[in-house]
Design an enzyme around this catalytic site. Structure first.
Site, PDB file in Angstrom:
ATOM      1  N   GLU A   1       0.827  -1.212   0.000  1.00 40.68           N
ATOM      2  CA  GLU A   1       0.000   0.000   0.000  1.00 40.68           C
ATOM      3  C   GLU A   1       0.860   1.260   0.000  1.00 40.68           C
ATOM      4  OE1 GLU A   1      -2.655  -0.889  -0.835  1.00 40.68           O
ATOM      5  OE2 GLU A   1      -2.811  -2.892  -0.002  1.00 40.68           O
ATOM      6  N   GLY A   2       1.992   1.184  -0.670  1.00 39.42           N
ATOM      7  CA  GLY A   2       2.955   2.281  -0.687  1.00 39.42           C
ATOM      8  C   GLY A   2       3.958   2.067   0.417  1.00 39.42           C
TER       9      GLY A   2
END
Length: 596
Positions: A443-444
């Site tokens: 998610e980053g």
């Protein structure tokens, strides 16, 4: 085998004593009838499901993993996962925080977040299946057409269908502007989508009748870069006009990733060979729509790490109280036994208290952020909505990055408490460490979160959002600075607040001259800001505990002792972070690439 006990007493403390969430919920028409008894009843039953149904499957899932039938492209989940998911659906748990319009219970995000902390403590790999579904629900709820919402949301709400987000491709990773998946428009307003995605959690499995994929792809006229990305809903099975399932769509799992952890969750390479999909939101605006799901996922990743921190702490404490080894340096504490329990040793206590401080501080931050989301979504006061939205935007990268970094520290130290036994699979501790490691990446990555915090959330708006956080800190300092009992917490909080504010100004000026200066300082800056937030909450928790001194309740004594530990042993990390954040980009970029 590890154990898990839902931390209901501390959840009640955060919800009802620290944040008084039902007072805030009463100001929100959608949740005005939610009372303390309702909150406690939901958490108690959710805790039972977590500890009794899915926790016993955690090591089974890790040992068995998922399996792919290469002929049918179908994935089988570990033993017991499907039956547990059926119980989850029967209990109505997927619908807890969903809109009543689509069959949801309409309960607050705050309550749903607490449920997911417990689920993640019990079994992170299993919890990722319904967790990702909730993100797909949020995205379609916000950006889907009326027809799309009616087609997909009732089934996602009930848990009959699950959802995913298909972003990453092998060559682009976080840089989604490089993605190559193509979407070809058709006469019937659908699109034929062709491409390959990797690292798709829960991309294929046997838990639900259908899987609803949200896929990023490019239209034929798309401009280059991130401004040319569109979002499409691509079901595993096409949905007929009457809601029944039709033929299999041309999206399939080509391979499963062989991973360090979360073995019970199917991380898939997904192939789209002219799969039919439908545009969600506006053309070339797919990232805007997908960010609804990505932000939900980033908060969810924070809850995963909070859950792992809590369960690792519980097991390490139990072991430290039972394991006999050596004598206390100050003299025998258990003279009737051949050795003292290792919990008498200072460094063992330091490791345990580190995990406890990060778990309890993280719980306060997570619930606070969830309550802000409830205000953002449901308040009728536009000022309240905007203030809440700004704080959620600021805190989201901190929840994701600071809490996942802390979980890596905490699970590693809890494993260390076990000594050699922690490295052995049967105790379960090494699984917590392996499972925790992914949370810093997906998610980053945490570096991406740090750049987002410093670049977009702080410098881009000239500190507007940060000022709202600092205002909360300053109000607490103002309220408590005349209380002598609180000075041991207020003084270091005030000092750090001033230093973070000053550093922010310095970095803004340096980054204006050289953007790489922001890149060099961002990770340290996020961790500094994370400590500022935790110091704020630990100060508030200490105040509540001090107010109960006369009761001699061991809960409050433990809370106060943990607060003092946090300020004495963990907050001093900020001194080193301040120095490295100011070190600048030159030491990082001075060496020629050929010398690496």
């Amino acid at each position: 085998m590890p154990h898990y006990t839902p931390p209901l007493r501390d959840m009640h403390f955060v919800l009802h004593e620290l944040l008084k969430v039902t007072d805030t919920l009463k100001t929100l028409p959608a949740h005005a009838e939610v009372d303390v008894d309702t909150v406690n009843a939901v958490l108690e039953e959710g805790g039972k499901f977590a500890s009794e149904v899915i926790a016993p499957l955690n090591q089974i899932g890790d040992a068995e993993g998922c399996s792919l039938n290469r002929d049918t492209h179908e994935v089988s989940t570990p033993s017991g996962f499907k039956a547990a998911y059926e119980k989850f659906v029967e209990g109505g748990w997927p619908s807890l925080g969903c809109d009543a319009t689509y069959g949801g219970q309409g309960l607050p995000v705050t309550l749903n977040q607490c449920l997911y902390e417990m689920l993640n403590s019990a079994n992170q790999a299993w919890t990722m299946y319904p967790g990702l579904t909730h993100g797909a629900y949020e995205c379609l709820h916000a950006h889907g057409t009326p027809e799309q919402r009616q087609t997909y949301l009732p089934k996602l709400t009930s848990g009959e269908w699950t959802g995913t987000m298909c972003l990453t491709e092998a060559h682009c990773g976080t840089d989604l502007g490089l993605l190559r998946t193509k979407a070809q428009p058709q006469a019937d307003s659908s699109f034929l989508i062709t491409g390959n995605k990797i690292f798709i959690s829960a991309g294929e499995h046997d838990l639900a009748a259908n899987i609803i994929h949200l896929v990023l792809a490019r239209l034929p006229d798309a401009p280059e870069g991130s401004k040319g990305i569109s979002l499409f809903v691509v079901p595993k099975f096409l949905v007929n006009a009457n809601g029944s399932l039709g033929e299999r769509n041309a999206i399939s799992c080509g391979a499963l990733e062989h991973k360090m952890g979360i073995h019970g969750n199917a991380t898939c390479q997904m192939n789209l060979d002219g799969a039919r999909g439908w545009l969600v939101g506006q053309p070339h605006r797919g990232l805007n729509a997908m960010f609804v799901m990505m932000n939900a996922a980033r908060l969810g990743v924070g809850m995963q790490s909070l859950g792992l921190t809590e369960v690792a702490y519980q097991n390490a404490v139990a072991y430290a109280k039972d394991r006999l080894q050596s004598r206390a340096l100050s003299g025998a504490k258990a003279p009737d036994k051949p050795a003292d329990p290792i919990i008498v040793h200072p460094d063992v206590r330091k490791m345990l208290l580190t995990a406890r401080a990060y778990a309890e501080g993280g719980r306060a931050l997570a619930v606070f952020t969830a309550l802000l989301i409830d205000q953002e979504l449901s308040s009728t006061d536009e000022t309240v909505k905007q203030d809440a939205a700004d704080l959620v935007a600021l805190l989201t990268p901190i929840v994701k990055a600071f809490m996942t970094d802390n979980a890596w520290i905490a699970t590693s130290q809890c494993l260390q408490v076990f000594g050699g036994h922690g490295y052995v699979r049967e105790w379960g501790m090494e699984q917590f460490v392996r499972d925790a490691r992914i949370n810093m990446i997906y998610e980053g990555t945490n570096t991406i979160q740090s750049l987002d915090l410093l670049g977009r959330k702080v410098l881009l708006d000239k500190g507007k959002k940060l000022t709202k956080l600092v205002t909360l800190v300053q109000q607490l300092i103002h309220d408590e600075c005349v209380n002598p009992e609180m000075l041991e917490f207020i003084n270091p909080l005030a000092d750090l607040g001033e230093k973070v504010t000053k550093l922010t100004t310095e970095l803004g000026l340096k980054a204006f001259g050289n953007p790489n200066e922001a890149g060099a300082a961002a990770v340290d800056y996020l961790r500094l800001t994370g400590h500022l937030v935790f110091a704020y909450f630990w100060t508030r928790m200490a105040r509540v505990a001090l107010n109960h001194q006369e009761s001699d309740d061991p809960f409050y004594r433990a809370k106060l002792a943990t607060a003092r530990f946090y300020f004495a042993y963990l907050l001093p990390e900020t001194a080193a972070l301040l120095r490295s954040a100011r070190a600048g980009v030159k030491p990082l970029m001075a060496m020629d690439e050929s010398l690496f």
